[in-house]
Motif scaffolding. Sequence first.
Motif, PDB file in Angstrom:
ATOM      1  N   ALA A   1       0.667  -1.212   0.159  1.00 36.52           N
ATOM      2  CA  ALA A   1       0.093   0.029   0.041  1.00 36.52           C
ATOM      3  C   ALA A   1       0.969   1.261   0.126  1.00 36.52           C
ATOM      4  CB  ALA A   1      -0.968   0.012   1.232  1.00 36.52           C
ATOM      5  N   GLY A   2       0.493   2.323  -0.894  1.00 32.66           N
ATOM      6  CA  GLY A   2       1.269   3.485  -0.890  1.00 32.66           C
ATOM      7  C   GLY A   2       2.410   3.553  -1.855  1.00 32.66           C
ATOM      8  N   THR A   3       2.865   2.374  -2.564  1.00 32.80           N
ATOM      9  CA  THR A   3       3.763   2.383  -3.420  1.00 32.80           C
ATOM     10  C   THR A   3       3.368   2.503  -4.734  1.00 32.80           C
ATOM     11  OG1 THR A   3       3.531  -0.117  -3.667  1.00 32.80           O
ATOM     12  CG2 THR A   3       4.937   0.502  -1.946  1.00 32.80           C
ATOM     13  N   LYS A   4       4.466   3.040  -5.695  1.00 35.01           N
ATOM     14  CA  LYS A   4       3.904   3.030  -6.915  1.00 35.01           C
ATOM     15  C   LYS A   4       3.659   1.869  -7.637  1.00 35.01           C
ATOM     16  CE  LYS A   4       6.605   7.383  -7.591  1.00 35.01           C
ATOM     17  NZ  LYS A   4       7.721   8.237  -8.503  1.00 35.01           N
ATOM     18  N   LEU A   5       3.045   1.838  -8.637  1.00 36.29           N
ATOM     19  CA  LEU A   5       2.596   0.658  -9.642  1.00 36.29           C
ATOM     20  C   LEU A   5       3.775  -0.018  -9.983  1.00 36.29           C
ATOM     21  CD1 LEU A   5      -0.236  -0.095 -10.161  1.00 36.29           C
ATOM     22  CD2 LEU A   5       0.090   0.934 -12.444  1.00 36.29           C
ATOM     23  N   SER A   6       3.814  -1.393  -9.893  1.00 41.41           N
ATOM     24  CA  SER A   6       5.040  -2.117 -10.067  1.00 41.41           C
ATOM     25  C   SER A   6       4.774  -3.341 -10.857  1.00 41.41           C
ATOM     26  CB  SER A   6       6.131  -2.229  -9.068  1.00 41.41           C
ATOM     27  OG  SER A   6       5.420  -3.006  -7.991  1.00 41.41           O
ATOM     28  N   GLY A   7       5.728  -4.150 -11.259  1.00 42.56           N
ATOM     29  CA  GLY A   7       5.324  -5.385 -11.772  1.00 42.56           C
ATOM     30  C   GLY A   7       4.611  -5.422 -12.825  1.00 42.56           C
ATOM     31  N   THR A   8       3.710  -6.787 -12.639  1.00 42.74           N
ATOM     32  CA  THR A   8       2.724  -7.009 -13.763  1.00 42.74           C
ATOM     33  C   THR A   8       1.482  -6.114 -13.912  1.00 42.74           C
ATOM     34  OG1 THR A   8       3.154  -9.400 -13.505  1.00 42.74           O
ATOM     35  CG2 THR A   8       1.095  -8.876 -14.552  1.00 42.74           C
ATOM     36  N   ALA A   9       1.038  -5.355 -12.793  1.00 42.38           N
ATOM     37  CA  ALA A   9       0.140  -4.337 -12.559  1.00 42.38           C
ATOM     38  C   ALA A   9       0.724  -3.008 -13.617  1.00 42.38           C
ATOM     39  CB  ALA A   9      -0.259  -3.971 -11.250  1.00 42.38           C
ATOM     40  N   ALA A  10       2.097  -2.697 -13.338  1.00 43.55           N
ATOM     41  CA  ALA A  10       2.307  -1.612 -13.964  1.00 43.55           C
ATOM     42  C   ALA A  10       2.523  -1.950 -15.474  1.00 43.55           C
ATOM     43  CB  ALA A  10       3.866  -1.287 -13.664  1.00 43.55           C
TER      44      ALA A  10
ATOM     45  N   PRO B   1      -7.621  12.200  -3.052  1.00 41.40           N
ATOM     46  CA  PRO B   1      -7.074  10.578  -3.451  1.00 41.40           C
ATOM     47  C   PRO B   1      -7.715   9.633  -2.756  1.00 41.40           C
ATOM     48  CG  PRO B   1      -5.235  12.204  -3.113  1.00 41.40           C
ATOM     49  CD  PRO B   1      -6.354  12.898  -2.764  1.00 41.40           C
ATOM     50  N   ARG B   2      -8.253   9.800  -1.617  1.00 46.59           N
ATOM     51  CA  ARG B   2      -9.207   8.990  -0.633  1.00 46.59           C
ATOM     52  C   ARG B   2     -10.310   8.660  -1.493  1.00 46.59           C
ATOM     53  NH1 ARG B   2      -8.429  12.453   4.696  1.00 46.59           N
ATOM     54  NH2 ARG B   2      -8.905  14.046   3.184  1.00 46.59           N
ATOM     55  N   ARG B   3     -10.887   9.585  -1.769  1.00 46.40           N
ATOM     56  CA  ARG B   3     -12.172   9.473  -2.490  1.00 46.40           C
ATOM     57  C   ARG B   3     -12.003   8.821  -3.724  1.00 46.40           C
ATOM     58  NH1 ARG B   3     -15.462  12.434  -6.486  1.00 46.40           N
ATOM     59  NH2 ARG B   3     -17.522  12.240  -6.069  1.00 46.40           N
ATOM     60  N   ALA B   4     -10.978   8.940  -4.550  1.00 48.85           N
ATOM     61  CA  ALA B   4     -10.867   8.277  -5.787  1.00 48.85           C
ATOM     62  C   ALA B   4     -10.489   6.733  -5.592  1.00 48.85           C
ATOM     63  CB  ALA B   4      -9.431   8.677  -6.375  1.00 48.85           C
TER      64      ALA B   4
ATOM     65  N   ARG C   1     -18.886   9.176 -14.058  1.00 44.67           N
ATOM     66  CA  ARG C   1     -20.112   9.647 -13.726  1.00 44.67           C
ATOM     67  C   ARG C   1     -20.091  10.233 -12.281  1.00 44.67           C
ATOM     68  NH1 ARG C   1     -21.510   4.844 -16.704  1.00 44.67           N
ATOM     69  NH2 ARG C   1     -21.247   3.833 -14.641  1.00 44.67           N
ATOM     70  N   LEU C   2     -19.224   9.719 -11.494  1.00 45.64           N
ATOM     71  CA  LEU C   2     -19.187  10.180 -10.116  1.00 45.64           C
ATOM     72  C   LEU C   2     -18.511  11.478  -9.845  1.00 45.64           C
ATOM     73  CD1 LEU C   2     -18.735   6.615  -8.413  1.00 45.64           C
ATOM     74  CD2 LEU C   2     -20.758   8.089  -8.252  1.00 45.64           C
ATOM     75  N   SER C   3     -17.917  12.147 -10.974  1.00 49.87           N
ATOM     76  CA  SER C   3     -17.347  13.591 -10.975  1.00 49.87           C
ATOM     77  C   SER C   3     -15.999  13.316 -10.408  1.00 49.87           C
ATOM     78  CB  SER C   3     -18.198  14.288  -9.949  1.00 49.87           C
ATOM     79  OG  SER C   3     -19.539  14.744 -10.789  1.00 49.87           O
ATOM     80  N   VAL C   4     -15.279  12.218 -10.549  1.00 48.74           N
ATOM     81  CA  VAL C   4     -13.858  12.089 -10.219  1.00 48.74           C
ATOM     82  C   VAL C   4     -13.091  12.672 -11.472  1.00 48.74           C
ATOM     83  CG1 VAL C   4     -11.906  10.402  -9.847  1.00 48.74           C
ATOM     84  CG2 VAL C   4     -14.149   9.970  -8.966  1.00 48.74           C
ATOM     85  N   PRO C   5     -12.188  13.745 -10.959  1.00 50.79           N
ATOM     86  CA  PRO C   5     -11.816  14.509 -12.156  1.00 50.79           C
ATOM     87  C   PRO C   5     -10.924  13.710 -13.142  1.00 50.79           C
ATOM     88  CG  PRO C   5     -11.451  15.554 -10.177  1.00 50.79           C
ATOM     89  CD  PRO C   5     -12.041  14.217  -9.846  1.00 50.79           C
ATOM     90  N   GLU C   6     -10.073  13.065 -12.810  1.00 52.60           N
ATOM     91  CA  GLU C   6      -8.902  12.116 -13.544  1.00 52.60           C
ATOM     92  C   GLU C   6      -9.245  10.824 -13.288  1.00 52.60           C
ATOM     93  OE1 GLU C   6      -5.210  14.370 -14.427  1.00 52.60           O
ATOM     94  OE2 GLU C   6      -5.624  14.617 -12.245  1.00 52.60           O
ATOM     95  N   PRO C   7     -10.159  10.131 -13.863  1.00 50.38           N
ATOM     96  CA  PRO C   7     -10.446   8.558 -13.789  1.00 50.38           C
ATOM     97  C   PRO C   7      -9.277   7.772 -14.041  1.00 50.38           C
ATOM     98  CG  PRO C   7     -11.851   9.557 -15.477  1.00 50.38           C
ATOM     99  CD  PRO C   7     -11.084  10.546 -14.958  1.00 50.38           C
ATOM    100  N   ASP C   8      -8.476   8.016 -15.246  1.00 51.05           N
ATOM    101  CA  ASP C   8      -7.061   7.256 -15.383  1.00 51.05           C
ATOM    102  C   ASP C   8      -6.324   7.053 -14.069  1.00 51.05           C
ATOM    103  OD1 ASP C   8      -8.354   6.758 -17.724  1.00 51.05           O
ATOM    104  OD2 ASP C   8      -6.776   7.847 -18.847  1.00 51.05           O
ATOM    105  N   LYS C   9      -5.825   8.382 -13.548  1.00 51.60           N
ATOM    106  CA  LYS C   9      -5.190   8.421 -12.606  1.00 51.60           C
ATOM    107  C   LYS C   9      -5.753   7.882 -11.231  1.00 51.60           C
ATOM    108  CE  LYS C   9      -2.382  12.403 -13.896  1.00 51.60           C
ATOM    109  NZ  LYS C   9      -2.149  13.714 -13.430  1.00 51.60           N
TER     110      LYS C   9
END
Length: 756
Positions: A138-147, A269-272, A302-310
């Motif tokens: 938790a809290g780390t940057k995307l890595s491995g297969t997910a990245a 970010p907590r909301r996202a 639809r839930l007004s999250v500004p940058e859904p990709d992030k």
Amino acid sequence: MTDPSAATPPPDPAEAPADGTAPDTVPDGEPGPGASGTEETGTEERETGTGEPDAGSVEAGTDEAGEEEAGTGAEEAPDEAAGSGDGAAAGDASSGGEAASGEAAAELSEAQAELAAQRELRARIEQRKAERSAPVEAGTKLSGTAADLLAAVRAVESGARPAAVPRVEEPAPARPAPAAAAPERTVRPPAPAAPTVTEETTTAVRQVLARGGAPETLAPQVAAVLGEGAARALADDPWQLLAVPGVRAEQADGFARALLGAECGPADPRRAVALTAWLLEQAARQGHTALEIGAVREGLTRLSVPEPDKAVDLAVSEAAVLVFQEENEPEDDTEDADGAQAAEEGQGQPPRPEAPVLLGLERFALAEESLADGLARLVRTVHPASWDGPELARAAGTHGLVLHTGGEAARAEPAALAGEARARGLRVALAAHTARDGAVPVAALLSGAAGPGRDAEGALALDLLVVLDAPQLGLEPAAALVEALPDGCRLVLSGDPHVLGAAGPGRVFADLLAARIAPVIASRTPDPGPIGELVSGIGIGELNQVAAPGKEVVIVPVRDAGEAVHRTVQLVADSIPRAIGVPTEHTQVITVGHGGSAGTRALNAALKQRLNPGPGRFGGFDPGDRAAHSPAPGRTVTGTVVSADAEGLHLDCGGTRVVVPKERVESELRHGWALTAHQAAGARWPAAVVVLPGDAAGGLSRPWVYTAFGRAERHLSVVHGVDQALPRAVAEGVAPERTTRLRPLLDALLADDDEA
């Protein structure tokens, strides 16, 4: 499809009684499909649409939260698909299913059995998590297969084609034990004790909820979900409130604004992260175990999250959700052969489309992986034996997993197999979604409240397990069940593939049928009588006229929802007992949803007023009321209220005494004269009244009609006000598909076996 109106001209609507009352007897009502050829069958589209649908119409496709057409799960999942406030009841039901049996305090109830099964599954999941070689912290940057997966998605979206899209590897399957050696036993640690939450924690949570303007009654649920640090966690991240079933996004946003003030914003970010996980939880209520990444982004927009990709990237990096991409397997060997021939001839072959990138919650991902691994283990470790008898017995003797399909009459075949296996000296259990036909509930089997119990290694002491009503077997109970079976045990899953699926995530039985991992034995035993003939036709998309000389099927046309309620009450209270001889207590009403002017709420209110009027002194219930008890999402048991005291509400559920604590009455109980089709699935009654008011047309599908009509044994009345929507639903109304990973996981395991 045969059009009944072609055989008999529709009667003049003016012939209907002006006051909308029902005839004295059912036969004088509307004779059933093809009854003496005088009325249109239960399949006909009677011209009754003189009234407009009610304003409070049922949401299209919903059965109830958790029970919509998608087969979702909760209360039998209360009002789930619609996302209504009743969804909170589902959470209550899932968090507290510990009603004690009135017969013996030491005996576990079905609710406790469900909790025990869930705890065991969670233990398996925790064990699997501990064994993962490269967890995402938790809290780390995307890595491995997910990245790599998300980078591939980004490349495709930008117009460039990625060099390669990695595949999420599954654990290598264990090799089969040599034939001469006994199979290795799988040791399973005992399930952990249920976590306890102190009163101090609940009080602290109640204070945080009050500061944010949320109902303090949610405190026990929040404390149960978030644990001992619930108050601090909720204060630091108000969107954690979304972890409580039934809480909607706008409610969590309002709570966060009240707590955080100016610090609260849509880009938090907590909301996202919380909303990404919440969307997958809502999808699970619709039956999905995962969603395509694009669908999640659209939901965040639809839930007004500004940058859904992030937002998605952040949710994955925080390990709130997992990302997957299974390889697309060819449909058959022909595709591979054609590709090889084209390559030899120097001809290019269009590349196979890449499998979509999926997002899922770890809970369901690990359950599907555990189920796939467990099924493969059973297939590999069985010692084939020659069993004499019918085709089902011969298949069960040879294979570790066998699938059996058929209607209600076909249930006798797997039950007979269980009896024959006992006669061979084997340890056998017969289980089902609910107790019926000598079968014990799956939850009771897992908890040890029924069945053989566990052996010294923690596995069920069984050589053969036969499960009826397999389409109602949810993902997590199925995973827990297969994990509990010892190596070499045989598993027979039997059910009707045409009925509604489990009210919850997954489609276990359908995925297994599609994966072709095991032999499929199709019963040739037809369901008898006019009702069986009618339901069999619906299963293949035909709404046919059937001869009903004994008034086995009767159509009661109605103009609007108000008349539908009136006619339903008269059928249950008077016409069916008098004309058919089925007592009121043996007649079940089935309708499309909880809401609407002819949903379960409206029908139960009218039926209570007629059949058992009273003040409802205990949570709206009186002794003699029929009740629908949902101790956990996806399971509903009907019973009768016996009494109430300081301990709770006492029910008689088919001879079993159940006590529902008073603090859980509101969340776990509804009146049960009227049920949804999802709640009724797996059970049957001597008589059933299926109510189809005009505003229910959008909720109909072929599986819904098949399931609802098939709940009747001797008599079926159809209160018909949907006109052409009924034959249209039977001919075209296929239930929405569910996105699951079980089949590709099984395909991968089978492919590995073939290559080895």
